[in-house]
Design a protein around this motif. Structure first.
Motif, PDB file in Angstrom:
ATOM      1  N   ILE A 181       0.740  -1.231  -0.012  1.00 43.10           N
ATOM      2  CA  ILE A 181      -0.083   0.243  -0.093  1.00 43.10           C
ATOM      3  C   ILE A 181       0.827   1.399  -0.069  1.00 43.10           C
ATOM      4  CG2 ILE A 181      -2.036  -1.088   1.072  1.00 43.10           C
ATOM      5  CD1 ILE A 181      -1.174   0.251   3.718  1.00 43.10           C
ATOM      6  N   GLY A 182       0.291   2.254  -0.542  1.00 47.05           N
ATOM      7  CA  GLY A 182       0.912   3.631  -0.432  1.00 47.05           C
ATOM      8  C   GLY A 182      -0.096   4.537  -1.318  1.00 47.05           C
ATOM      9  N   ASN A 183       0.367   5.851  -1.181  1.00 52.79           N
ATOM     10  CA  ASN A 183      -0.437   6.920  -1.678  1.00 52.79           C
ATOM     11  C   ASN A 183       0.326   7.640  -2.896  1.00 52.79           C
ATOM     12  OD1 ASN A 183      -2.822   6.988  -0.050  1.00 52.79           O
ATOM     13  ND2 ASN A 183      -1.206   7.583   1.742  1.00 52.79           N
ATOM     14  N   GLY A 184      -0.025   7.916  -3.834  1.00 52.91           N
ATOM     15  CA  GLY A 184       0.684   8.972  -4.822  1.00 52.91           C
ATOM     16  C   GLY A 184       1.733   7.955  -5.540  1.00 52.91           C
ATOM     17  N   GLY A 185       3.096   8.724  -5.461  1.00 53.76           N
ATOM     18  CA  GLY A 185       4.102   7.910  -6.169  1.00 53.76           C
ATOM     19  C   GLY A 185       4.431   6.576  -5.552  1.00 53.76           C
ATOM     20  N   SER A 186       4.077   6.380  -4.129  1.00 49.03           N
ATOM     21  CA  SER A 186       4.385   5.452  -3.080  1.00 49.03           C
ATOM     22  C   SER A 186       3.236   4.385  -3.818  1.00 49.03           C
ATOM     23  CB  SER A 186       4.191   5.508  -1.914  1.00 49.03           C
ATOM     24  OG  SER A 186       4.988   6.415  -1.491  1.00 49.03           O
ATOM     25  N   ALA A 187       2.057   4.738  -4.122  1.00 55.15           N
ATOM     26  CA  ALA A 187       0.818   3.895  -4.594  1.00 55.15           C
ATOM     27  C   ALA A 187       1.506   3.359  -6.070  1.00 55.15           C
ATOM     28  CB  ALA A 187      -0.324   4.815  -5.055  1.00 55.15           C
ATOM     29  N   ALA A 188       2.231   4.097  -6.871  1.00 55.94           N
ATOM     30  CA  ALA A 188       2.747   3.425  -8.024  1.00 55.94           C
ATOM     31  C   ALA A 188       3.935   2.186  -7.718  1.00 55.94           C
ATOM     32  CB  ALA A 188       3.414   4.383  -8.976  1.00 55.94           C
ATOM     33  N   ILE A 189       4.610   2.472  -6.767  1.00 54.41           N
ATOM     34  CA  ILE A 189       5.392   1.467  -6.298  1.00 54.41           C
ATOM     35  C   ILE A 189       4.974   0.428  -5.863  1.00 54.41           C
ATOM     36  CG2 ILE A 189       7.352   1.079  -4.515  1.00 54.41           C
ATOM     37  CD1 ILE A 189       7.982   4.064  -4.692  1.00 54.41           C
ATOM     38  N   ALA A 190       3.798   0.491  -4.985  1.00 54.83           N
ATOM     39  CA  ALA A 190       2.920  -0.565  -4.238  1.00 54.83           C
ATOM     40  C   ALA A 190       2.343  -1.491  -5.554  1.00 54.83           C
ATOM     41  CB  ALA A 190       1.773   0.024  -3.339  1.00 54.83           C
ATOM     42  N   SER A 191       1.774  -0.869  -6.320  1.00 55.42           N
ATOM     43  CA  SER A 191       1.314  -1.375  -7.652  1.00 55.42           C
ATOM     44  C   SER A 191       2.293  -2.233  -8.487  1.00 55.42           C
ATOM     45  CB  SER A 191       0.547  -0.550  -8.589  1.00 55.42           C
ATOM     46  OG  SER A 191      -0.209  -0.888  -9.496  1.00 55.42           O
ATOM     47  N   HIS A 192       3.314  -1.458  -8.714  1.00 57.10           N
ATOM     48  CA  HIS A 192       4.403  -2.128  -9.369  1.00 57.10           C
ATOM     49  C   HIS A 192       4.970  -3.379  -8.742  1.00 57.10           C
ATOM     50  CE1 HIS A 192       8.690  -1.413 -11.303  1.00 57.10           C
ATOM     51  NE2 HIS A 192       8.244  -2.752 -11.577  1.00 57.10           N
ATOM     52  N   MET A 193       5.148  -3.272  -7.295  1.00 57.63           N
ATOM     53  CA  MET A 193       5.657  -4.363  -6.582  1.00 57.63           C
ATOM     54  C   MET A 193       4.748  -5.510  -6.396  1.00 57.63           C
ATOM     55  SD  MET A 193       8.738  -4.057  -6.122  1.00 57.63           S
ATOM     56  CE  MET A 193       9.180  -2.673  -7.224  1.00 57.63           C
ATOM     57  N   THR A 194       3.201  -5.157  -6.257  1.00 58.99           N
ATOM     58  CA  THR A 194       2.374  -6.098  -6.364  1.00 58.99           C
ATOM     59  C   THR A 194       2.495  -7.236  -7.563  1.00 58.99           C
ATOM     60  OG1 THR A 194       0.705  -4.576  -5.254  1.00 58.99           O
ATOM     61  CG2 THR A 194      -0.081  -6.639  -6.410  1.00 58.99           C
ATOM     62  N   ALA A 195       2.903  -6.526  -8.730  1.00 57.70           N
ATOM     63  CA  ALA A 195       3.105  -7.157  -9.964  1.00 57.70           C
ATOM     64  C   ALA A 195       4.377  -7.885  -9.811  1.00 57.70           C
ATOM     65  CB  ALA A 195       2.916  -6.230 -11.349  1.00 57.70           C
ATOM     66  N   ASP A 196       5.291  -7.409  -9.601  1.00 60.20           N
ATOM     67  CA  ASP A 196       6.589  -8.039  -9.657  1.00 60.20           C
ATOM     68  C   ASP A 196       6.779  -9.212  -8.660  1.00 60.20           C
ATOM     69  OD1 ASP A 196       7.506  -6.420 -11.767  1.00 60.20           O
ATOM     70  OD2 ASP A 196       9.039  -5.717 -10.522  1.00 60.20           O
ATOM     71  N   PHE A 197       6.457  -8.889  -7.368  1.00 62.74           N
ATOM     72  CA  PHE A 197       6.506 -10.006  -6.483  1.00 62.74           C
ATOM     73  C   PHE A 197       5.626 -11.204  -6.753  1.00 62.74           C
ATOM     74  CE2 PHE A 197       8.788  -7.008  -4.032  1.00 62.74           C
ATOM     75  CZ  PHE A 197       9.534  -7.566  -2.998  1.00 62.74           C
ATOM     76  N   MET A 198       4.564 -10.807  -7.434  1.00 62.74           N
ATOM     77  CA  MET A 198       3.850 -12.139  -7.957  1.00 62.74           C
ATOM     78  C   MET A 198       4.440 -12.800  -9.107  1.00 62.74           C
ATOM     79  SD  MET A 198      -0.073 -12.124 -10.003  1.00 62.74           S
ATOM     80  CE  MET A 198      -0.792 -11.217  -8.596  1.00 62.74           C
ATOM     81  N   LYS A 199       4.698 -12.050 -10.244  1.00 60.62           N
ATOM     82  CA  LYS A 199       5.162 -12.672 -11.599  1.00 60.62           C
ATOM     83  C   LYS A 199       6.786 -13.036 -11.169  1.00 60.62           C
ATOM     84  CE  LYS A 199       6.722 -10.234 -14.948  1.00 60.62           C
ATOM     85  NZ  LYS A 199       8.024 -10.588 -15.624  1.00 60.62           N
ATOM     86  N   ASN A 200       7.535 -12.243 -10.633  1.00 57.24           N
ATOM     87  CA  ASN A 200       8.924 -12.548 -10.793  1.00 57.24           C
ATOM     88  C   ASN A 200       9.352 -13.326  -9.272  1.00 57.24           C
ATOM     89  OD1 ASN A 200       9.372 -11.217 -13.085  1.00 57.24           O
ATOM     90  ND2 ASN A 200       9.903  -9.430 -12.137  1.00 57.24           N
ATOM     91  N   GLY A 201       8.393 -13.073  -8.151  1.00 59.83           N
ATOM     92  CA  GLY A 201       8.866 -13.701  -6.948  1.00 59.83           C
ATOM     93  C   GLY A 201       8.054 -14.702  -6.627  1.00 59.83           C
ATOM     94  N   GLY A 202       7.100 -15.224  -7.442  1.00 57.90           N
ATOM     95  CA  GLY A 202       5.968 -16.306  -7.183  1.00 57.90           C
ATOM     96  C   GLY A 202       5.433 -16.318  -6.000  1.00 57.90           C
ATOM     97  N   MET A 203       4.845 -15.023  -5.542  1.00 53.14           N
ATOM     98  CA  MET A 203       4.304 -14.803  -4.247  1.00 53.14           C
ATOM     99  C   MET A 203       2.858 -14.684  -4.542  1.00 53.14           C
ATOM    100  SD  MET A 203       7.114 -12.981  -2.468  1.00 53.14           S
ATOM    101  CE  MET A 203       6.532 -13.154  -0.698  1.00 53.14           C
ATOM    102  N   LYS A 204       1.851 -14.979  -3.535  1.00 56.60           N
ATOM    103  CA  LYS A 204       0.589 -14.360  -3.617  1.00 56.60           C
ATOM    104  C   LYS A 204       0.633 -12.909  -3.038  1.00 56.60           C
ATOM    105  CE  LYS A 204      -1.408 -19.038  -2.592  1.00 56.60           C
ATOM    106  NZ  LYS A 204      -2.217 -19.793  -1.392  1.00 56.60           N
TER     107      LYS A 204
END
Length: 192
Positions: free
Chosen positions: A53-76
């Motif tokens: 979670i995050g707001n503004g630029g931190s929300a963009a980081i949160a959204s990006h990491m949601t995808a990366d940790f799923m796709k690249n990290g194999g995490m739920k």
């Protein structure tokens, strides 16, 4: 001017402070990063969820990491950024509860909340961390600006960037999280 910005960035990166919930300060960046990688690995191996979670630029980081940790990290991972859910929570409960109310429904003991806030004082982030603590989640906070911000001591691990510029703080938060997922991917292999 441009070189000075990079030099300042390097200095801020070298000054990152990582602490544990016991107040222990990890002076060695490598040891601190290993603790973070171990925590994310534990979450992965146990099949628990990760919420960013995050707001503004931190929300963009949160959204990006949601995808990366799923796709690249194999995490739920689970995104709390669905427009209908976010606007519903904001409308019905107030913006300060847009993350905490969904966590009350979705999060389970042992899951992980990654709370990203440059100021560390955003009410919606603080409320989410409080709910996570109440529900028995592990918590990683990433903050900056003032050392004594509200979330800087509330996590299982706390990453603090001693800088007052959004660009510096957000870039380092992104770098730290990217380093964690890249380390997991290099160790476990790319997830398909």
């Amino acid at each position: 001017m441009y070189i000075e910005y990079i030099k300042e960035f390097e200095q801020k990166l070298e000054s990152v402070q990582i602490s544990g919930q016991d107040g222990l300060q990890y002076k060695n960046y490598g040891i601190a990063m290993q603790k973070l990688v171990d925590l994310f690995s534990e979450i992965k191996e146990s099949g628990k969820q990760v919420f960013f979670i995050g707001n503004g630029g931190s929300a963009a980081i949160a959204s990006h990491m949601t995808a990366d940790f799923m796709k690249n990290g194999g995490m739920k991972t689970y995104s709390l950024y669905d427009n209908s859910v976010t606007t519903c929570m904001g409308n019905d409960y107030g913006y300060e509860f847009i993350f905490s109310r969904p966590l009350e429904f979705l999060a389970n003991q042992g899951d992980l909340l990654v709370a990203i806030s440059s100021s560390g004082n955003s009410p919606n982030i603080v409320n989410a961390v409080l709910v996570a603590k109440k529900k028995g989640l592990k918590i990683v906070t990433l903050s900056g600006f003032q050392k004594n911000n509200q979330i800087s001591h509330m996590g299982t691990y706390n990453v603090y960037v001693p800088a007052n510029r959004y660009g510096m703080v957000e870039s380092i938060h992104n770098l730290v999280l990217q380093q964690i997922v890249d380390t997991i991917m290099e160790r476990d292999g790319e997830c398909l």
